[in-house]
Design an enzyme around this catalytic site. Structure first.
Site: not given
Ligand code: AGP
Length: 608
Positions: A2, A27, A74, A99-100, A481, A485, A488, A504, A603
């Protein structure tokens, strides 16, 4: 997550709030709304979906007023629809944005219903609106009502409140969720982050946990969690406003990928002298802390966690210092054994990730000290840590983290070097590594020149539903990673594996429909890795390999190879990340997904 924006000004604020919401879109959210005090009434407009839907609605039903709040939601409690969108109101009296998560909202809701309050949404937030109303009905001022309400709430929250009987007042409160105050000329603002307010101010006041702030056009009054009046200092936003524009790029993610050569230089700026890392860059207490470090515990989430995994190889191989790495959401909920002399390193782009913050708070009393490696100055993690090293990557808007990751890697290597001096790392070794780091801008530019072949490679993925990513050693976290990417932003199911694990289990998945991406630099693991690639080839799997340029891996039937410029072993995790970022970007563009705001993701993950 949010996003909150609020304003109290002499000028109409609807446009300011709307622009603030647009700037918080990165966000992640699924509905948007706004409420303004117009004369003696509050008028509210909400829409499910994008901020543009709210903007369209505002063009036909404009809201007027000098005091208002706005929100991108959100969904956590209740569907992402208009009824659940914020602001929430109690009758016609007051409006709240939040927010929260209010953890104890259910018993409060039951009580309020017994007292005659009618709930119109499924959200936890609506209890806040009714609690405030109840307090005001009992004769409290708005300030007292907010204090009283906040004292009853458990969980993490940031709040913005307006009341129709106090048309010149905006109240803000924060506990566990981010909220900044923007300081204008005869006007004040609130927002979940500074980016929302950059068109109207570059001066910000960061609220501490438990603070409540009363804002009018002329002044801001802040009370801390014990109700005492306090002064919070004002700081000036350091990055230019252009940092939050896409410029010539089609997406923020692409812009941020291309910013990486400059970001590599920015992380080093002011941190290196005569070929050595300046330990003062970590804070005044750095020497005392680093002298006593016996092991390192890294805690982070998502991409930041992958950066921590790379650092484990560096801390243990390069300087022989034990290093443990764990995702924050697990670390915080188990009984961890903290050994004497533990430096806790938290990694976070945003500095507001709820699990990472909670992990820090949980073990604070047991550790030697905490070091935060973070991209957002003034964020909660930075303020609550003993030492910090800012990654200086500039605002990262794309939900998929790119430049934040590579800048974290550089910052982690700097950390490894300063601690390493105490653990046998020679001055010559340090100088050589610093030179390698200083060459990164040139090296990473050369990698970005490979965009065309990577784009061509991406075409093979557009119709696929699954992909495997393989790597060995410090390149294993890079495989993880790369898979993160791809999944997501393109919604292709992708998994990262240490290549040695293939037989395995995951080898069972390999067939002609399973592309296997491999990061294969020219290091001592290459022969082992080649054997793993043969295992894939033998099962008809299609290989996509990013390889070191001096080696024997060449494109052939069933295997596309893109050769990368040579680099030292320590730079490999940083360098090999870039083509994987480009690959996932181009696949997502081919698939037509929302690259910068992928579905269901946020975000800044400020709730657990
Ligand atoms: C990565 O592409 C993400 N969107 C997500 O995994 C992110 O790295 C994670 O939420 C941690 O966020 P931060 O680095 O702001 O703590």
């Amino acid at each position: 997550m949010c996003g909150i924006v609020g304003a109290v000004a002499a000028r109409p604020v609807a446009e300011i709030l709307l622009e603030g919401l647009r700037r918080l879109e990165y966000r992640g959210y699924d509905s948007a709304g706004m409420a303004l005090i117009d004369g003696k009434d509050i008028h509210r407009l909400r829409r499910a979906g994008k901020v543009s839907a709210l903007a369209d609605a505002l063009s036909t039903e404009p809201l007027r007023g000098h005091t208002g709040i706005a929100h991108t939601r959100w969904a956590t409690h209740g569907k992402p629809n208009e009824v659940n969108a914020h602001p929430h109101m109690s009758g016609e009296q007051l409006a709240v944005v939040h927010n929260g998560i209010i953890e104890n909202y259910e018993p409060i809701k039951v009580q309020l219903i017994e007292q005659g309050y009618v709930f119109t949404s499924e959200t936890d937030t609506e209890v806040v609106a009714h609690l405030l109303d109840q307090a005001i009905q009992s004769g409290m001022s708005l300030k007292q009502a907010v204090q009283n309400t906040v004292s009853q709430l458990e969980g993490a929250f940031a709040l913005g409140v307006i009341h129709k009987d106090f048309p010149d007042l905006l109240v803000a409160a924060r506990k566990g969720s981010p909220l900044v105050i923007g300081v204008g000329m005869g006007e004040y603002f609130i927002a979940s982050d500074q980016l929302a307010l950059l068109p109207v101010t570059d001066r910000f006041m960061f609220l501490e946990d438990g603070d409540i702030a009363l804002l009018t056009q002329d002044q801001v009054e802040v009370m801390d969690k014990s109700g005492q009046d306090v002064q919070r200092s004002i700081s000036v936003y350091e990055h230019g406003i252009s940092a939050v524009d896409k410029g010539e790029f089609k997406h923020f993610m692409l812009k941020e990928i291309y910013e990486q050569p400059d970001v590599m230089a920015q992380v080093l700026e002011g941190r290196i002298a005569s070929g050595h890392v300046l330990e003062q860059a970590f804070g005044v207490d750095a020497k005392r802390v680093f002298d006593q470090v016996k092991q390192v515990q890294i805690v982070a989430c998502g991409t930041s966690y992958h950066a921590g995994m790379v650092a484990k190889y560096w801390f243990e191989e390069l300087i022989g210092l034990p290093c443990m790495v764990e995702v924050a959401s697990e670390f915080r909920y188990r009984s961890v054994v903290i050994r004497e002399g533990t430096l806790l390193i938290t990694l976070s782009q945003s500095g507001e990730t709820a699990d990472t913050l909670a992990a820090l708070r949980d073990v604070k009393s047991q550790i030697l000290a905490s070091l935060s490696i973070c991209n957002v100055p003034g964020s909660s993690l930075v303020r609550e840590s003993d030492l910090c090293l800012m990654t200086n990557a500039g605002p990262e808007i794309g939900v998929a983290s790119t430049k934040a990751f590579t800048s974290q890697l550089v910052a982690l290597l700097l950390t490894c070097l300063v601690i390493g001096r105490r653990h046998g790392l020679s001055s010559e070794q340090e100088k050589q590594i610093v030179t390698d780091l200083q060459n990164l801008p040139t090296l990473t530019r050369a990698i970005l020149d490979l965009d065309e072949p990577v784009k061509a490679m991406a075409e093979a993925f557009a119709e696929k539903h699954h992909a495997l990513f393989l790597g060995r050693g410090a390149l294993y976290p890079i495989a993880l990673e790369g898979a993160l990417k791809l999944k997501e932003i393109s919604y292709i199911h992708a998994e990262g594996y240490p290549a040695g694990e293939l037989k395995h289990g995951p080898l069972a998945l390999v067939d002609k429909d399973m592309p296997v991406v491999t990061v294969a630099p020219n290091n001592e693991m290459l022969d082992k890795l080649k054997a793993n690639l043969q295992e894939v080839r033998a099962r008809g799997g299609e290989l996509f390999v990013f390889a070191g340029c001096e080696q024997t891996l060449k494109s052939e039937e069933g295997m596309q190879v893109i050769a990368l410029p040579a680099c030292s072993k320590l730079m490999e995790p940083i360098v090999y990340t870039l083509p994987l970022q480009l690959l996932s970007y181009h696949v997502a563009v081919l698939k037509g997904t929302d690259v910068d705001q992928p579905r269901n993701l946020a975000k800044s993950v400020t709730v657990e």
